[in-house]
Design a protein around this motif. Sequence first.
Motif, PDB file in Angstrom:
ATOM      1  N   THR A  48       0.900  -1.239  -0.006  1.00  0.00           N
ATOM      2  CA  THR A  48       0.024   0.072  -0.080  1.00  0.00           C
ATOM      3  C   THR A  48       0.861   1.264  -0.111  1.00  0.00           C
ATOM      4  O   THR A  48       0.327   2.299  -0.012  1.00  0.00           O
ATOM      5  CB  THR A  48      -1.147   0.031   1.288  1.00  0.00           C
ATOM      6  N   CYS A  56     -17.958   3.563   1.107  1.00  0.00           N
ATOM      7  CA  CYS A  56     -17.629   2.398   0.378  1.00  0.00           C
ATOM      8  C   CYS A  56     -18.528   1.924  -0.734  1.00  0.00           C
ATOM      9  O   CYS A  56     -19.736   1.485  -0.249  1.00  0.00           O
ATOM     10  CB  CYS A  56     -17.132   1.346   1.441  1.00  0.00           C
ATOM     11  N   GLU A  59     -19.712  -5.279   5.003  1.00  0.00           N
ATOM     12  CA  GLU A  59     -19.499  -6.837   4.256  1.00  0.00           C
ATOM     13  C   GLU A  59     -20.142  -7.313   2.991  1.00  0.00           C
ATOM     14  O   GLU A  59     -20.826  -6.624   2.424  1.00  0.00           O
ATOM     15  CB  GLU A  59     -20.070  -7.655   5.324  1.00  0.00           C
ATOM     16  N   ARG A 119     -18.571 -11.773   4.152  1.00  0.00           N
ATOM     17  CA  ARG A 119     -17.153 -11.471   4.451  1.00  0.00           C
ATOM     18  C   ARG A 119     -17.037 -10.063   4.804  1.00  0.00           C
ATOM     19  O   ARG A 119     -17.515  -9.117   4.125  1.00  0.00           O
ATOM     20  CB  ARG A 119     -16.169 -12.070   3.675  1.00  0.00           C
ATOM     21  N   ARG A 120     -16.086  -9.627   5.844  1.00  0.00           N
ATOM     22  CA  ARG A 120     -15.696  -8.326   5.816  1.00  0.00           C
ATOM     23  C   ARG A 120     -15.290  -7.589   4.386  1.00  0.00           C
ATOM     24  O   ARG A 120     -14.579  -8.311   4.108  1.00  0.00           O
ATOM     25  CB  ARG A 120     -14.614  -8.143   6.898  1.00  0.00           C
ATOM     26  N   CYS A 121     -15.801  -6.637   4.364  1.00  0.00           N
ATOM     27  CA  CYS A 121     -15.285  -5.911   2.995  1.00  0.00           C
ATOM     28  C   CYS A 121     -13.865  -5.563   2.988  1.00  0.00           C
ATOM     29  O   CYS A 121     -13.415  -4.972   3.826  1.00  0.00           O
ATOM     30  CB  CYS A 121     -16.173  -4.567   2.794  1.00  0.00           C
ATOM     31  N   ARG A 122     -13.274  -6.059   2.037  1.00  0.00           N
ATOM     32  CA  ARG A 122     -11.702  -5.629   2.133  1.00  0.00           C
ATOM     33  C   ARG A 122     -11.320  -4.403   1.669  1.00  0.00           C
ATOM     34  O   ARG A 122     -10.041  -4.107   2.228  1.00  0.00           O
ATOM     35  CB  ARG A 122     -10.996  -6.625   0.876  1.00  0.00           C
ATOM     36  N   CYS A 155     -12.934  -1.364   2.476  1.00  0.00           N
ATOM     37  CA  CYS A 155     -13.245  -0.466   3.610  1.00  0.00           C
ATOM     38  C   CYS A 155     -12.693  -1.168   4.885  1.00  0.00           C
ATOM     39  O   CYS A 155     -12.962  -0.459   6.060  1.00  0.00           O
ATOM     40  CB  CYS A 155     -14.680   0.097   3.544  1.00  0.00           C
ATOM     41  N   LYS A 156     -12.329  -2.282   4.831  1.00  0.00           N
ATOM     42  CA  LYS A 156     -12.108  -3.212   5.911  1.00  0.00           C
ATOM     43  C   LYS A 156     -13.281  -2.993   7.067  1.00  0.00           C
ATOM     44  O   LYS A 156     -13.065  -3.200   8.392  1.00  0.00           O
ATOM     45  CB  LYS A 156     -10.859  -2.450   6.789  1.00  0.00           C
ATOM     46  N   GLY A 157     -14.453  -3.120   6.582  1.00  0.00           N
ATOM     47  CA  GLY A 157     -15.573  -3.416   7.367  1.00  0.00           C
ATOM     48  C   GLY A 157     -16.113  -2.038   7.821  1.00  0.00           C
ATOM     49  O   GLY A 157     -17.089  -1.990   8.631  1.00  0.00           O
ATOM     50  N   THR A 158     -15.253  -0.837   7.736  1.00  0.00           N
ATOM     51  CA  THR A 158     -15.895   0.395   8.171  1.00  0.00           C
ATOM     52  C   THR A 158     -16.940   1.180   7.533  1.00  0.00           C
ATOM     53  O   THR A 158     -17.600   1.940   8.168  1.00  0.00           O
ATOM     54  CB  THR A 158     -14.609   1.241   8.520  1.00  0.00           C
ATOM     55  N   ASP A 166      -5.091  -4.816  -5.343  1.00  0.00           N
ATOM     56  CA  ASP A 166      -4.648  -4.977  -3.987  1.00  0.00           C
ATOM     57  C   ASP A 166      -3.235  -4.721  -3.731  1.00  0.00           C
ATOM     58  O   ASP A 166      -2.766  -4.828  -2.462  1.00  0.00           O
ATOM     59  CB  ASP A 166      -5.089  -6.433  -3.416  1.00  0.00           C
TER      60      ASP A 166
END
Length: 343
Positions: free
Chosen positions: A199, A259, A267, A271-274, A276-279, A325
């Motif tokens: 990143t 997001c 999600e 699964r947790r959203c990659r 926004c990391k779930g935020t 990614d």
Amino acid sequence: MVPDIDQLHREAVAAIRAAGDLKALEELRVHYTGRRSQLRQVLGSIGSLPADKRRSVGQSAGRAQKDIEAALGERQQVLKLEQEAGDTLDVTLPGRPPRQGQPHPLSATADELVDALRHMGFAVADGPEVEDEYHNFDALNTPADHPARDDHDTFYLDDGSLLRTHTSTVQIRIMETQPPPIRVLSVGRCYRKETVDATHHMIFHQIEGLYVDEGVSLADLKGTLTALAQRVLGERTQIRFRPHFFPFTEPSVEYDFSCTICDQRGEVEGRRCRVCKGTGWIEIGGAGMVDPNVFRHVGYDDEKFSGFAFGFGIERVAMIRHGIDDIRLFLESDMRFTRQFSS
Ligand code: PHE
């Protein structure tokens, strides 16, 4: 010991007739008629043979040589013709279409951002990547002892110039040369002394906006960024401000886009959203109202004028849009990567 010349004769002619190309044929020529070939040795030793054998050996060796040479000549002609035919252009065959290029995903994203801002009246401005300390730091209210310089370590050249750490340098260059009102954008390459990972990169790209006029407010900034976000990431995109600090804006904010990958649910398919990391929110960049000290550096009346500035990384937006990614992929020039993105 005299080899079986008739056998050699037959074997050579058969091999020559079967030769697949000119190179193989040349090898056969050397093998059967070259200076070190069996046939040459026989021909050279005839004088030392017992008198009763000389005649018959000489005759069969002579015949063999003649036939082998004839076979070589014939085969060579055929192979040459074949090769020439292969080289000719068959104009009746369908053409091979040339591979069509397409913009690099970074360029495509940058173009869209620029387009969106131009529609809002921002003119494109440009500035150098090799900068001086004054434009990268001092004029942006970041003197030599300012701790904010720590986050912007970069590459320095022998003459004291440096590779710019952000496109905010262009704000100064434009305001130095033009009176307000100003509405410009700038896109370009920036550098920082970063340890490269998925990143972070020491080379990246930013887009910057600057709007200076009488009565410009933080609401204008929010409206502009919202319109920009919705244009590139979709109508439903929302934006939020978080208080932050930059030496050259006051007040300063960091802003996030909602997001659009998980639609703010945090999600995707359980699964947790990659992204926004779930935020539900994605950090984009920095912005704020131009600090009066910056106006003083460029000779603007800081009582009369106000303005906003914003900046963010283009890689980040491209990564969100395309689900990329690893930031390193952008600069590797690997066609397998770049070909995946049709604009
Ligand atoms: N130049 C800042 C950075 O690279 C971002 C920024 C631009 C902040 C404009 C405020 C105004 O971190």
